[in-house]
Design an enzyme around this catalytic site. Structure first.
Site, PDB file in Angstrom:
ATOM      1  N   ARG A  89     -30.707  26.084   8.407  1.00 40.58           N
ATOM      2  CA  ARG A  89     -32.100  26.442   9.681  1.00 40.58           C
ATOM      3  C   ARG A  89     -31.221  27.365  10.489  1.00 40.58           C
ATOM      4  O   ARG A  89     -31.897  27.958  11.286  1.00 40.58           O
ATOM      5  CB  ARG A  89     -32.414  25.032  10.810  1.00 40.58           C
ATOM      6  CG  ARG A  89     -34.294  25.178   9.945  1.00 40.58           C
ATOM      7  CD  ARG A  89     -34.036  23.305  10.563  1.00 40.58           C
ATOM      8  NE  ARG A  89     -35.277  23.047  11.193  1.00 40.58           N
ATOM      9  CZ  ARG A  89     -36.129  22.385  10.819  1.00 40.58           C
ATOM     10  NH1 ARG A  89     -35.161  21.321   9.528  1.00 40.58           N
ATOM     11  NH2 ARG A  89     -37.034  22.016  11.127  1.00 40.58           N
ATOM     12  N   ARG A 123     -50.851  16.171  12.360  1.00 34.79           N
ATOM     13  CA  ARG A 123     -49.940  15.619  11.123  1.00 34.79           C
ATOM     14  C   ARG A 123     -49.818  13.795  11.343  1.00 34.79           C
ATOM     15  O   ARG A 123     -49.605  13.517  12.453  1.00 34.79           O
ATOM     16  CB  ARG A 123     -48.222  16.250  11.066  1.00 34.79           C
ATOM     17  CG  ARG A 123     -48.204  15.397  10.330  1.00 34.79           C
ATOM     18  CD  ARG A 123     -46.918  16.120   9.281  1.00 34.79           C
ATOM     19  NE  ARG A 123     -45.915  16.803  10.525  1.00 34.79           N
ATOM     20  CZ  ARG A 123     -44.823  17.303  10.512  1.00 34.79           C
ATOM     21  NH1 ARG A 123     -43.997  18.677   9.054  1.00 34.79           N
ATOM     22  NH2 ARG A 123     -43.807  18.171  11.242  1.00 34.79           N
TER      23      ARG A 123
HETATM   24  P1  ADP Z   1     -43.656  20.963   6.747  1.00 37.10           P
HETATM   25  O1  ADP Z   1     -42.452  20.580   5.703  1.00 37.10           O
HETATM   26  O2  ADP Z   1     -43.160  22.759   6.904  1.00 37.10           O
HETATM   27  O3  ADP Z   1     -43.395  20.778   8.340  1.00 37.10           O
HETATM   28  P2  ADP Z   1     -45.795  18.959   5.660  1.00 37.10           P
HETATM   29  O4  ADP Z   1     -45.438  19.486   4.514  1.00 37.10           O
HETATM   30  O5  ADP Z   1     -45.165  18.550   6.681  1.00 37.10           O
HETATM   31  O6  ADP Z   1     -45.023  20.369   6.517  1.00 37.10           O
HETATM   32  O7  ADP Z   1     -47.302  19.322   6.007  1.00 37.10           O
HETATM   33  C1  ADP Z   1     -47.210  19.662   7.759  1.00 37.10           C
HETATM   34  C2  ADP Z   1     -49.289  19.010   8.284  1.00 37.10           C
HETATM   35  O8  ADP Z   1     -50.074  20.121   7.265  1.00 37.10           O
HETATM   36  C3  ADP Z   1     -48.961  17.621   7.543  1.00 37.10           C
HETATM   37  O9  ADP Z   1     -49.626  17.242   7.866  1.00 37.10           O
HETATM   38  C4  ADP Z   1     -49.368  18.150   6.024  1.00 37.10           C
HETATM   39  O10 ADP Z   1     -50.603  16.990   5.239  1.00 37.10           O
HETATM   40  C5  ADP Z   1     -50.530  19.508   5.926  1.00 37.10           C
HETATM   41  N1  ADP Z   1     -50.489  20.184   4.986  1.00 37.10           N
HETATM   42  C6  ADP Z   1     -49.462  20.171   4.371  1.00 37.10           C
HETATM   43  N2  ADP Z   1     -49.852  21.370   3.084  1.00 37.10           N
HETATM   44  C7  ADP Z   1     -51.077  21.976   3.511  1.00 37.10           C
HETATM   45  C8  ADP Z   1     -52.020  22.147   2.701  1.00 37.10           C
HETATM   46  N3  ADP Z   1     -51.994  23.410   2.610  1.00 37.10           N
HETATM   47  N4  ADP Z   1     -53.192  22.226   3.406  1.00 37.10           N
HETATM   48  C9  ADP Z   1     -53.253  21.487   4.644  1.00 37.10           C
HETATM   49  N5  ADP Z   1     -52.926  21.464   5.085  1.00 37.10           N
HETATM   50  C10 ADP Z   1     -51.983  20.621   4.482  1.00 37.10           C
HETATM   51  P1  AMP Z   2     -38.813  18.621  10.015  1.00 36.01           P
HETATM   52  O1  AMP Z   2     -38.952  16.739   9.062  1.00 36.01           O
HETATM   53  O2  AMP Z   2     -37.691  19.220   8.870  1.00 36.01           O
HETATM   54  O3  AMP Z   2     -39.712  18.832  10.837  1.00 36.01           O
HETATM   55  O4  AMP Z   2     -37.403  18.202  11.259  1.00 36.01           O
HETATM   56  C1  AMP Z   2     -37.449  17.666  11.861  1.00 36.01           C
HETATM   57  C2  AMP Z   2     -36.033  17.718  13.383  1.00 36.01           C
HETATM   58  O5  AMP Z   2     -34.756  17.701  12.893  1.00 36.01           O
HETATM   59  C3  AMP Z   2     -35.668  19.093  14.196  1.00 36.01           C
HETATM   60  O6  AMP Z   2     -36.765  19.662  14.886  1.00 36.01           O
HETATM   61  C4  AMP Z   2     -34.797  19.122  14.452  1.00 36.01           C
HETATM   62  O7  AMP Z   2     -34.533  18.386  15.577  1.00 36.01           O
HETATM   63  C5  AMP Z   2     -34.123  18.714  13.177  1.00 36.01           C
HETATM   64  N1  AMP Z   2     -33.210  18.967  12.132  1.00 36.01           N
HETATM   65  C6  AMP Z   2     -34.111  19.225  10.351  1.00 36.01           C
HETATM   66  N2  AMP Z   2     -33.512  19.529   9.731  1.00 36.01           N
HETATM   67  C7  AMP Z   2     -32.713  20.484  10.699  1.00 36.01           C
HETATM   68  C8  AMP Z   2     -31.117  21.336  10.196  1.00 36.01           C
HETATM   69  N3  AMP Z   2     -31.157  22.010   8.669  1.00 36.01           N
HETATM   70  N4  AMP Z   2     -30.356  21.965  11.389  1.00 36.01           N
HETATM   71  C9  AMP Z   2     -30.617  21.410  12.258  1.00 36.01           C
HETATM   72  N5  AMP Z   2     -31.581  20.492  12.545  1.00 36.01           N
HETATM   73  C10 AMP Z   2     -32.177  20.015  12.189  1.00 36.01           C
END
Ligand code: ADP
Ligand code: AMP
Length: 209
Positions: A89, A123
């Site tokens: 990141r 979510r």
């Molecule tokens: P990231 O890991 O990139 O933060 P997530 O996979 O957790 O994203 O997805 C974020 C939210 O959007 C979750 O609530 C998930 O169920 C929903 N979501 C993921 N992919 C899609 C999609 N293609 N269309 C609609 N909703 C989605």
């Molecule tokens: P995520 O589940 O990927 O949305 O990450 C949730 C939170 O975890 C982020 O907002 C950061 O606070 C921390 N985090 C996850 N991955 C990293 C990373 N590679 N570097 C720094 N912080 C991280």
């Protein structure tokens, strides 16, 4: 052995696609966010240091995340390949990763900014098994309960609107520069991450083929 990285803003669908793809490919899904959340839940020293940054929507300092990731990559579970979701990141993390493991491909989840706030605030997840839902696009069969084990669903503390806004800004400032880093290395593939989960999954397989 496949070594993949999913890059993209929070809410782009990286975790949703990674869970399915890692299973199909038989490689280890490493979500640094999920690993950090399990440290917080278990109250480890790392979890106690990381928690404040995470709740505020800020990044956990590089030295902490790097030490954690190095241990994960050395574990036998990652020897058949891995899919990094949410790491690197920062440029410092990307440079450190270069020295740890050669990557095959970096997939950039490209998505309209407007969709992200809505996806993240809707979510929910199961604190028991980790399954991720969305109140609008992937609701559970019984409202508020996990389909798999019936556990009450919860919202992540950093999925509230103010933390989400901070995370989107942090992504633009600290993570978006990695697109250029991996483009220069010739490893980046752009994925259109708009549209339903199955449509994105089909595009993803094409991008990897
Ligand atoms: P990231 O890991 O990139 O933060 P997530 O996979 O957790 O994203 O997805 C974020 C939210 O959007 C979750 O609530 C998930 O169920 C929903 N979501 C993921 N992919 C899609 C999609 N293609 N269309 C609609 N909703 C989605
Ligand atoms: P995520 O589940 O990927 O949305 O990450 C949730 C939170 O975890 C982020 O907002 C950061 O606070 C921390 N985090 C996850 N991955 C990293 C990373 N590679 N570097 C720094 N912080 C991280």
């Amino acid at each position: 052995v496949q070594r993949l990285v999913f890059l993209g803003p929070p809410g782009a669908g990286k975790g949703t696609q990674a869970a399915a793809l890692a299973q199909v490919l038989g490689i280890k899904h490493l979500s640094t966010g999920e690993i950090l959340r399990s440290h917080v839940a278990a109250g480890t020293p790392l979890g106690r240091e990381a928690e404040g940054f995470m709740t505020a929507g800020q990044l956990v300092p590089d030295r902490l995340v790097l030490a954690m990731l190095e241990a994960e990559l050395r574990a036998p579970a990652a020897s058949a390949g891995f899919l990094l979701d949410g790491f690197p990141r920062t440029l410092a993390q990307a440079e450190a990763l270069d020295g740890l493991a050669p990557l095959d491909r970096v997939i950039f989840f490209d998505i309209g900014e407007g969709t992200l706030l809505e996806r993240l605030t809707q979510r929910r997840h199961c604190p028991q098994c980790g399954l991720v839902y969305n109140l609008v696009t992937k609701p559970p069969a019984t409202p508020g309960r996990c389909d798999q084990d019936g556990t009450p669903l919860v919202q992540r503390s950093d999925d509230r609107e103010d933390a989400v806004r901070t995370r989107l800004r942090v992504y633009q400032e600290q993570t978006a520069p990695l697109l250029e880093f991996y483009t220069r290395q010739g490893r980046l593939r752009r994925l259109d991450a708009n549209g339903p989960v199955e449509v994105v999954a089909t595009r993803l397989r094409a991008a990897l083929g």
